[in-house]
Motif scaffolding. Structure first.
Motif, short mmCIF file in Angstrom:
data_model
loop_
_atom_site.label_atom_id
_atom_site.label_comp_id
_atom_site.label_asym_id
_atom_site.label_seq_id
_atom_site.Cartn_x
_atom_site.Cartn_y
_atom_site.Cartn_z
N UNK A 1 0.82 -1.20 0.00
CA UNK A 1 0.00 0.00 0.00
C UNK A 1 0.86 1.26 0.00
N UNK A 2 2.04 1.17 -0.53
CA UNK A 2 2.94 2.32 -0.56
C UNK A 2 2.42 3.36 -1.55
N UNK A 3 2.06 4.52 -1.05
CA UNK A 3 1.52 5.59 -1.89
C UNK A 3 2.67 6.27 -2.62
N UNK A 4 2.62 6.37 -3.95
CA UNK A 4 3.70 7.03 -4.69
C UNK A 4 3.50 8.54 -4.75
N UNK A 5 4.50 9.24 -5.27
CA UNK A 5 4.37 10.68 -5.49
C UNK A 5 3.33 10.93 -6.58
N UNK A 6 2.54 11.99 -6.40
CA UNK A 6 1.58 12.38 -7.42
C UNK A 6 0.15 11.95 -7.14
N UNK A 7 -0.06 11.03 -6.21
CA UNK A 7 -1.42 10.62 -5.87
C UNK A 7 -2.14 11.69 -5.06
N UNK A 8 -1.40 12.34 -4.15
CA UNK A 8 -1.97 13.31 -3.21
C UNK A 8 -1.34 14.68 -3.47
N UNK A 9 -2.17 15.73 -3.46
CA UNK A 9 -1.64 17.06 -3.76
C UNK A 9 -0.71 17.57 -2.66
N UNK A 10 -0.01 18.65 -2.98
CA UNK A 10 1.03 19.16 -2.07
C UNK A 10 0.49 19.60 -0.71
N UNK A 11 -0.59 20.38 -0.63
CA UNK A 11 -1.06 20.81 0.70
C UNK A 11 -1.41 19.64 1.63
N UNK A 12 -2.12 18.65 1.11
CA UNK A 12 -2.49 17.51 1.94
C UNK A 12 -1.27 16.67 2.27
N UNK A 13 -0.33 16.56 1.34
CA UNK A 13 0.90 15.82 1.61
C UNK A 13 1.68 16.48 2.75
N UNK A 14 1.73 17.81 2.72
CA UNK A 14 2.42 18.54 3.79
C UNK A 14 1.70 18.33 5.12
N UNK A 15 0.37 18.42 5.10
CA UNK A 15 -0.40 18.23 6.33
C UNK A 15 -0.19 16.82 6.89
N UNK A 16 -0.17 15.83 5.99
CA UNK A 16 0.07 14.45 6.43
C UNK A 16 1.48 14.31 6.98
N UNK A 17 2.43 15.03 6.38
CA UNK A 17 3.79 15.01 6.88
C UNK A 17 3.89 15.58 8.28
N UNK A 18 3.16 16.66 8.54
CA UNK A 18 3.14 17.25 9.88
C UNK A 18 2.51 16.28 10.88
N UNK A 19 1.40 15.66 10.48
CA UNK A 19 0.74 14.69 11.36
C UNK A 19 1.66 13.51 11.66
N UNK A 20 2.36 13.04 10.63
CA UNK A 20 3.28 11.93 10.83
C UNK A 20 4.44 12.34 11.73
N UNK A 21 4.92 13.57 11.55
CA UNK A 21 6.01 14.06 12.40
C UNK A 21 5.61 14.14 13.86
N UNK A 22 4.39 14.60 14.11
CA UNK A 22 3.89 14.66 15.48
C UNK A 22 3.77 13.25 16.06
N UNK A 23 3.26 12.32 15.25
CA UNK A 23 3.10 10.94 15.70
C UNK A 23 4.45 10.32 16.04
N UNK A 24 5.45 10.58 15.22
CA UNK A 24 6.79 10.04 15.47
C UNK A 24 7.38 10.67 16.73
N UNK A 25 7.19 11.98 16.90
CA UNK A 25 7.72 12.65 18.09
C UNK A 25 7.08 12.08 19.36
N UNK A 26 5.75 11.90 19.33
CA UNK A 26 5.06 11.31 20.48
C UNK A 26 5.55 9.89 20.72
N UNK A 27 5.76 9.15 19.64
CA UNK A 27 6.20 7.76 19.76
C UNK A 27 7.62 7.66 20.32
N UNK A 28 8.48 8.63 19.97
CA UNK A 28 9.83 8.63 20.53
C UNK A 28 9.79 8.76 22.04
N UNK A 29 8.89 9.60 22.54
CA UNK A 29 8.78 9.75 23.99
C UNK A 29 8.14 8.51 24.62
N UNK A 30 7.09 7.99 23.98
CA UNK A 30 6.44 6.81 24.51
C UNK A 30 7.31 5.58 24.49
#
Length: 348
Positions: A1-30
């Motif tokens: 299910x690896x999503x390639x480049x071009x499926x999702x537009x730039x704004x949503x990709x950036x938002x997903x990147x921020x969400x993933x970054x927050x999740x990783x940061x929380x996971x590092x602490x947990x």
């Protein structure tokens, strides 16, 4: 299910990147609370094992294949926070070295394949353990159910992301039906692999399985006609050196799967690729930024023999992933130890 480049537009990709970054940061602490001297190296091994098994596409329908996502397996073996990190390490290695999963879509992939699968699988796993008998079989059953449902949940999450930021105009209802339908079938394979792996580790070292901790009731002794908890020393000791044996066995298994068995994996497109082609959501797919990588498409450049090329790429991938994962998890564990030491010194 690896999503390639071009499926999702730039704004949503950036938002997903921020969400993933927050999740990783929380996971590092947990993860600091989940990792110890035994489980830190095991977490690196889990990441490498997921990488290896993801190379083994299995047929699920005519012209369609699937592969392990790994969130459920990682969460149950090493904990949900560490599980998110395990899958994230795998996705990062795949994207950078093997051109698998777009780099601009890395946030989408971490969110969908890492966070969603871990959260759904672990919630179902814990919920079932709360009502099932406290046995090893219950852990395996709960692992099967959590893994099974985590895959269509990830498919639904991708569809939701695509509904918001998809780059083509398609009927989302048809995409949802197709994605969830095929990924229910893939989920069966995910569940079987997860349950078998968790069951195998529990049979050897149940103390290493995060989801099985506290499974065994404390030993009771009758003293003066009353049952009391036995001293800790009365518990059966864990065989010395068995952790390293588990680690070595797991690493060899991952190397064999990636270096040899992967050659026999299904060549059919996976669930997302098949749905994308059938529904037209891949019209604006972009070339991968790492397409010129010497390991792109899980082959070693300039090695003409397909079996040797794929096998070498798999072995390299397992080696890099276990090294990167183990390094990260040991660093997280060491940070936790330093914090505890500093707290102890301050209290003293």
């Amino acid at each position: 299910m690896h999503v390639p480049d071009g499926f999702i537009n730039a704004p949503v990709s950036v938002a997903a990147g921020v969400a993933a970054g927050v999740a990783v940061a929380v996971s590092l602490r947990g993860a600091r609370r989940e990792l110890d001297e035994r489980t830190a190296p095991l977490a690196g091994l889990v990441a490498a094992f997921i990488f290896a098994v993801q190379m083994l596409n299995f047929p699920v329908a005519a012209g369609t294949s699937g592969h392990l996502l790994g969130g459920a397996l990682a969460a149950i073996l090493v904990g949900p926070y560490t599980g998110v990190l395990c899958v994230s390490v795998v996705l990062l290695m795949q994207g950078i070295l093997f051109a698998d999963g777009g780099l601009t879509a890395l946030g989408v992939n971490v969110t969908v394949m890492g966070v969603v699968t871990v959260v759904v699988a672990y919630a179902i796993f814990r919920g079932l353990l709360g009502i099932l008998p406290r046995t090893r079989r219950s852990v395996t059953v709960a692992a099967f159910a959590g893994a099974l449902l985590s895959v269509p949940a990830a498919a639904a999450a991708f569809t939701a992301v695509y509904a918001i930021g998809g780059t083509t105009d398609v009927a989302i209802g048809k995409v949802f039906t197709a994605m969830v339908g095929v990924h229910v079938l893939i989920g069966i394979g995910e569940a079987a692999i997860t349950a078998a792996t968790v069951g195998a580790v529990i049979a050897v070292r149940p103390d290493l399985v995060h989801g099985a901790r506290g499974l065994t009731a404390p030993l009771k002794l009758r003293v003066g006609g009353e049952l009391v908890d036995a001293p800790a020393a009365a518990a059966a000791p864990v065989a010395a050196g068995s952790t390293s044996k588990v680690w070595a066995t797991g690493l060899v298994t991952a190397l064999v799967l990636a270096g040899f068995v992967s050659y026999y994996a299904s060549a059919s497109p996976d669930g997302l690729e098949k749905v994308a082609a059938d529904k037209g959501i891949d019209e604006k797919v972009e070339d991968h930024a790492a397409a010129d990588s010497p390991l792109a498409d899980y082959g070693v450049k300039n090695v003409d023999d397909a079996r040797l090329s794929g096998g070498l790429a798999g072995v390299i991938g397992v080696g890099v992933t276990v090294a990167a994962g183990t390094g990260i998890f040991w660093a997280v564990r060491r940070r936790r130890t330093e914090e505890l030491t500093a707290t102890s010194v301050s209290a003293g």
